[in-house]
Design an enzyme around this catalytic site. Structure first.
Site, PDB file in Angstrom:
ATOM      1  CG  ASP A 223      -0.261  -0.002   2.651  1.00 41.81           C
ATOM      2  OD1 ASP A 223       0.740   0.258   2.568  1.00 41.81           O
ATOM      3  OD2 ASP A 223      -1.038  -0.521   3.441  1.00 41.81           O
TER       4      ASP A 223
ATOM      5  CE  LYS B 163      -8.268   6.648   1.040  1.00 42.03           C
ATOM      6  NZ  LYS B 163      -8.701   6.912   2.515  1.00 42.03           N
TER       7      LYS B 163
ATOM      8  CG  MET C  38      -5.921   6.799   9.602  1.00 47.49           C
ATOM      9  SD  MET C  38      -6.901   5.307   9.014  1.00 47.49           S
ATOM     10  CE  MET C  38      -6.800   4.233  10.538  1.00 47.49           C
TER      11      MET C  38
HETATM   12  N1  SAH Z   1      -0.809  -0.336  10.178  1.00 44.17           N
HETATM   13  C1  SAH Z   1      -0.351   0.749  10.243  1.00 44.17           C
HETATM   14  C2  SAH Z   1      -1.682   1.914  10.311  1.00 44.17           C
HETATM   15  C3  SAH Z   1      -2.140   2.095   9.221  1.00 44.17           C
HETATM   16  S1  SAH Z   1      -3.593   3.283   9.347  1.00 44.17           S
HETATM   17  C4  SAH Z   1       0.524   0.793  11.419  1.00 44.17           C
HETATM   18  O1  SAH Z   1       0.518  -0.076  12.349  1.00 44.17           O
HETATM   19  O2  SAH Z   1       1.317   2.026  11.554  1.00 44.17           O
HETATM   20  C5  SAH Z   1      -2.922   4.661   8.516  1.00 44.17           C
HETATM   21  C6  SAH Z   1      -2.439   5.705   9.631  1.00 44.17           C
HETATM   22  O3  SAH Z   1      -1.189   5.193  10.377  1.00 44.17           O
HETATM   23  C7  SAH Z   1      -1.843   7.149   8.978  1.00 44.17           C
HETATM   24  O4  SAH Z   1      -3.102   7.573   8.770  1.00 44.17           O
HETATM   25  C8  SAH Z   1      -1.152   7.693  10.237  1.00 44.17           C
HETATM   26  O5  SAH Z   1      -2.023   7.877  11.239  1.00 44.17           O
HETATM   27  C9  SAH Z   1      -0.417   6.155  10.685  1.00 44.17           C
HETATM   28  N2  SAH Z   1       0.912   6.376   9.966  1.00 44.17           N
HETATM   29  C10 SAH Z   1       1.324   5.070   9.318  1.00 44.17           C
HETATM   30  N3  SAH Z   1       2.630   5.357   9.103  1.00 44.17           N
HETATM   31  C11 SAH Z   1       3.080   6.539   9.553  1.00 44.17           C
HETATM   32  C12 SAH Z   1       4.400   7.338   9.542  1.00 44.17           C
HETATM   33  N4  SAH Z   1       5.281   6.789   9.081  1.00 44.17           N
HETATM   34  N5  SAH Z   1       4.153   8.499  10.246  1.00 44.17           N
HETATM   35  C13 SAH Z   1       3.151   9.036  10.725  1.00 44.17           C
HETATM   36  N6  SAH Z   1       1.961   8.272  10.872  1.00 44.17           N
HETATM   37  C14 SAH Z   1       1.883   7.183  10.249  1.00 44.17           C
END
Ligand code: SAH
Length: 254
Positions: free
Chosen positions: A42, A64, A178
């Site tokens: 993704d 997306k 998010m």
């Molecule tokens: N599975 C992922 C989360 C997916 S939902 C995890 O465990 O981290 C997507 C959200 O994750 C984004 O909108 C943001 O809030 C957060 N996110 C994922 N990667 C990020 C990053 N490198 N920096 C900041 N927020 C991040």
């Protein structure tokens, strides 16, 4: 890789890629990347991480892009199942941890229903590892004994209506995924539920990556400061006194 499993043809491995810095991949993740025939990833998976894929592996982006709606979940799982049935080693690579707000559970359930063998390889979630890169510990003995992980929107982009705001407001640290778009509503709910309006808020975008950005604000000012700073998604928002430790623990200097 020595001592690590062979990736059998026809299996799907659901793998967490961590928040972006490739150094945060697990050995299992690298072992999977070195054997996979197809890597279905993704938008949150960084280019550095994809660089660990076996040369000749097919990289498939499913997520997306450019504000367009993400592909529907059945479409994604159908692709995974089709690849597996064609005898490929299928690596489903997701940002962070696959079982933390990443729809990994939905995909795994579809694989079970389709009788496709699978494995889950956890990853470092942005809400823990990303905050650590900003010098924010999600727990600290003298500051907080609990932490709650929350999503700022449901599948329609709205504030999830299943959140118990009174209970959430009592958590030592609130870590939100998010959350940027609904920050004004979230702050209002938490303040109404008794969270102090001056509670420290830290927003970390592109956590662990070279373009990581951080802003420090308060619950009351968060939505305005986020808008004024132009800080962009993906971002993690942490709420609680633990953020104050950043003053001393900000080892990355961002
Ligand atoms: N599975 C992922 C989360 C997916 S939902 C995890 O465990 O981290 C997507 C959200 O994750 C984004 O909108 C943001 O809030 C957060 N996110 C994922 N990667 C990020 C990053 N490198 N920096 C900041 N927020 C991040």
């Amino acid at each position: 890789m020595r001592g690590l499993p062979r990736f059998p043809a026809g299996e799907v491995w659901l793998v967490g890629a961590g928040p972006g810095d490739a150094g945060l991949l697990t050995l299992h993740a690298v072992n999977a990347l070195e054997q996979a025939d197809v890597v279905v990833h993704d938008a949150l998976v960084s280019a550095d991480v994809l660089g660990f894929a076996r040369r000749g592996a097919e990289l498939v982006f499913l997520g997306k892009r450019g504000g367009k709606p993400s592909p529907k979940q059945p479409e994604i799982t159908k692709r995974l199942i089709d690849y597996a049935r064609a005898g490929k080693r299928v690596l489903r690579l997701k940002g962070g941890d696959p079982f933390v707000f990443g729809r990994g559970a939905e995909e795994a359930l579809d694989l079970v229903a389709a009788n496709v063998p699978f494995r889950v390889i956890p990853g470092i979630t942005a809400g823990i590892g990303g905050l650590a890169y900003a010098g924010v510990p999600v727990t600290s003995r003298d500051v907080n004994a609990s932490v709650i992980f929350l999503t700022g929107h449901d599948k329609h982009g709205l504030l999830p209506d299943t959140v118990d705001w009174a209970a959430t407001a009592k958590a030592g640290m609130i870590v939100m995924y998010m959350a940027m778009r609904n920050m004004d509503k979230i702050a209002a709910k938490l303040i109404a539920a008794g969270r102090p309006s001056g509670d420290p808020v830290t927003v970390v975008s592109n956590a662990t990556l070279p373009d990581m950005q951080v802003i420090d604000t308060t619950l009351e000012r968060a939505a305005k400061d986020i808008a004024a700073s132009g800080i962009a998604a993906p971002a993690i928002v942490s709420i609680g006194r633990g953020n104050l430790l950043r003053e001393k623990l900000n080892w990355r200097g961002v």
